[in-house]
Scaffold this active site. Structure first.
Site, PDB file in Angstrom:
ATOM      1  N   CYS A  77       0.829  -1.208   0.000  1.00 33.76           N
ATOM      2  CA  CYS A  77       0.000   0.000   0.000  1.00 33.76           C
ATOM      3  C   CYS A  77       0.873   1.272   0.000  1.00 33.76           C
ATOM      4  CB  CYS A  77      -1.000  -0.055   1.140  1.00 33.76           C
ATOM      5  SG  CYS A  77      -2.437   0.961   0.780  1.00 33.76           S
ATOM      6  N   ILE A 134      -7.172  -0.867   1.594  1.00 33.17           N
ATOM      7  CA  ILE A 134      -7.504   0.239   2.500  1.00 33.17           C
ATOM      8  C   ILE A 134      -6.999   1.541   1.887  1.00 33.17           C
ATOM      9  CG2 ILE A 134      -7.246   1.192   4.832  1.00 33.17           C
ATOM     10  CD1 ILE A 134      -6.571  -1.691   5.775  1.00 33.17           C
ATOM     11  N   ARG A 135      -7.912   2.365   1.449  1.00 32.37           N
ATOM     12  CA  ARG A 135      -7.551   3.618   0.759  1.00 32.37           C
ATOM     13  C   ARG A 135      -6.369   3.344  -0.189  1.00 32.37           C
ATOM     14  NH1 ARG A 135      -6.035   8.020   4.068  1.00 32.37           N
ATOM     15  NH2 ARG A 135      -6.881   9.386   2.480  1.00 32.37           N
ATOM     16  N   HIS A 170      -3.234  -5.212   1.372  1.00 28.91           N
ATOM     17  CA  HIS A 170      -2.539  -5.566   2.618  1.00 28.91           C
ATOM     18  C   HIS A 170      -2.525  -7.078   2.811  1.00 28.91           C
ATOM     19  CE1 HIS A 170      -2.146  -1.537   4.498  1.00 28.91           C
ATOM     20  NE2 HIS A 170      -3.102  -1.253   3.634  1.00 28.91           N
ATOM     21  N   GLU A 172      -0.855  -8.745   4.766  1.00 27.35           N
ATOM     22  CA  GLU A 172      -0.589  -9.100   6.178  1.00 27.35           C
ATOM     23  C   GLU A 172      -1.871  -9.151   6.997  1.00 27.35           C
ATOM     24  OE1 GLU A 172      -0.241  -6.240   4.804  1.00 27.35           O
ATOM     25  OE2 GLU A 172      -0.651  -4.600   6.203  1.00 27.35           O
TER      26      GLU A 172
HETATM   27  N1  GLN Z   1      -3.761   6.188   1.150  1.00 31.77           N
HETATM   28  C1  GLN Z   1      -2.466   5.908   1.705  1.00 31.77           C
HETATM   29  C2  GLN Z   1      -1.378   6.711   1.024  1.00 31.77           C
HETATM   30  O1  GLN Z   1      -1.617   7.385   0.101  1.00 31.77           O
HETATM   31  C3  GLN Z   1      -2.149   4.457   1.645  1.00 31.77           C
HETATM   32  C4  GLN Z   1      -3.092   3.678   2.508  1.00 31.77           C
HETATM   33  C5  GLN Z   1      -2.509   2.464   3.125  1.00 31.77           C
HETATM   34  O2  GLN Z   1      -1.282   2.290   3.200  1.00 31.77           O
HETATM   35  N2  GLN Z   1      -3.362   1.628   3.617  1.00 31.77           N
HETATM   36  O3  GLN Z   1      -0.255   6.682   1.437  1.00 31.77           O
END
Ligand code: GLN
Length: 194
Positions: A77, A134-135, A170, A172
């Site tokens: 991420c 996640i985002r 993710h 993990e």
């Molecule tokens: N949105 C985050 C970023 O731009 C990444 C999100 C995450 O690592 N779960 O860094």
């Protein structure tokens, strides 16, 4: 073999737990000097802007980028964003390790987080693995040297270039340890044997 997990932000303990399941020794990396003691490094998720700020401090200087150029690294991420060579945000300083362009938070606000099946072809085998996003960033472009090991909805979400691996999700956070096993067996152990 000891694998470091960058412990500035994010789910670094979870990465450590998966590595322990795989029988790998780990070290949480909180100071740049600790990089000398590890054979590979995992860069967890978090906020790539915050991580950039911390890592651009005098303390870290460019040690970690140099390390990433010469050792196996796995970014998840925000960690994947840092490994890229182009990001749609001036607040992030990418390390230019994997020839890919990424767009931050690009799966849209309504579905900031979701669980999905990723089409996986690591170890030369096809299949599905569950993945938590996640985002998550989107990989919008990849260079010729980049191998696509996982796709969601046809788009690359797990990629490799040389000894660098990047997942926009993710791995993990689920019980599926295939992606970490791939990093250890196919990248770290082979780099050590080379
Ligand atoms: N949105 C985050 C970023 O731009 C990444 C999100 C995450 O690592 N779960 O860094």
């Amino acid at each position: 073999m000891t694998v470091g997990v960058l412990a500035i932000q994010g789910a670094y303990h979870k990465h450590q737990q998966v590595l322990t399941k795989l029988g790998v020794d780990t070290l949480l990396i909180k100071h740049p000097e600790q990089l000398k003691s590890v054979d590979a490094l995992i860069i967890p998720g978090g906020e790539s802007t915050t991580m950039t700020k911390v890592l651009q401090s005098e303390k870290w200087s460019d040690t970690i980028e140099m390390y990433a150029r010469e050792h196996p690294v796995f970014g998840t991420c925000a960690g994947a964003i840092l490994l890229s060579n182009k990001v749609d945000s001036a607040k992030v300083h990418p390390w230019n390790i994997i020839d890919m362009t990424v767009s931050r938070n690009a799966f849209g606000r309504q579905i900031e987080s979701f669980l999905a099946d990723v089409d996986w072809n690591g170890f030369g085998e096809g299949g599905k693995i569950p993945a938590v996003f996640i985002r998550a960033p989107r990989i919008t472009d990849v260079g010729d040297q980049v191998e696509i090991l996982g796709r969601y909805d046809g788009e690359p979400v797990l990629v490799r270039q040389g000894n660098a691996l990047a997942a926009t999700f993710h791995p993990e956070l689920t019980d599926e340890i295939a992606v970490h096993r791939y990093f250890i067996d196919e990248i770290c152990r082979k780099a050590q044997a080379a």
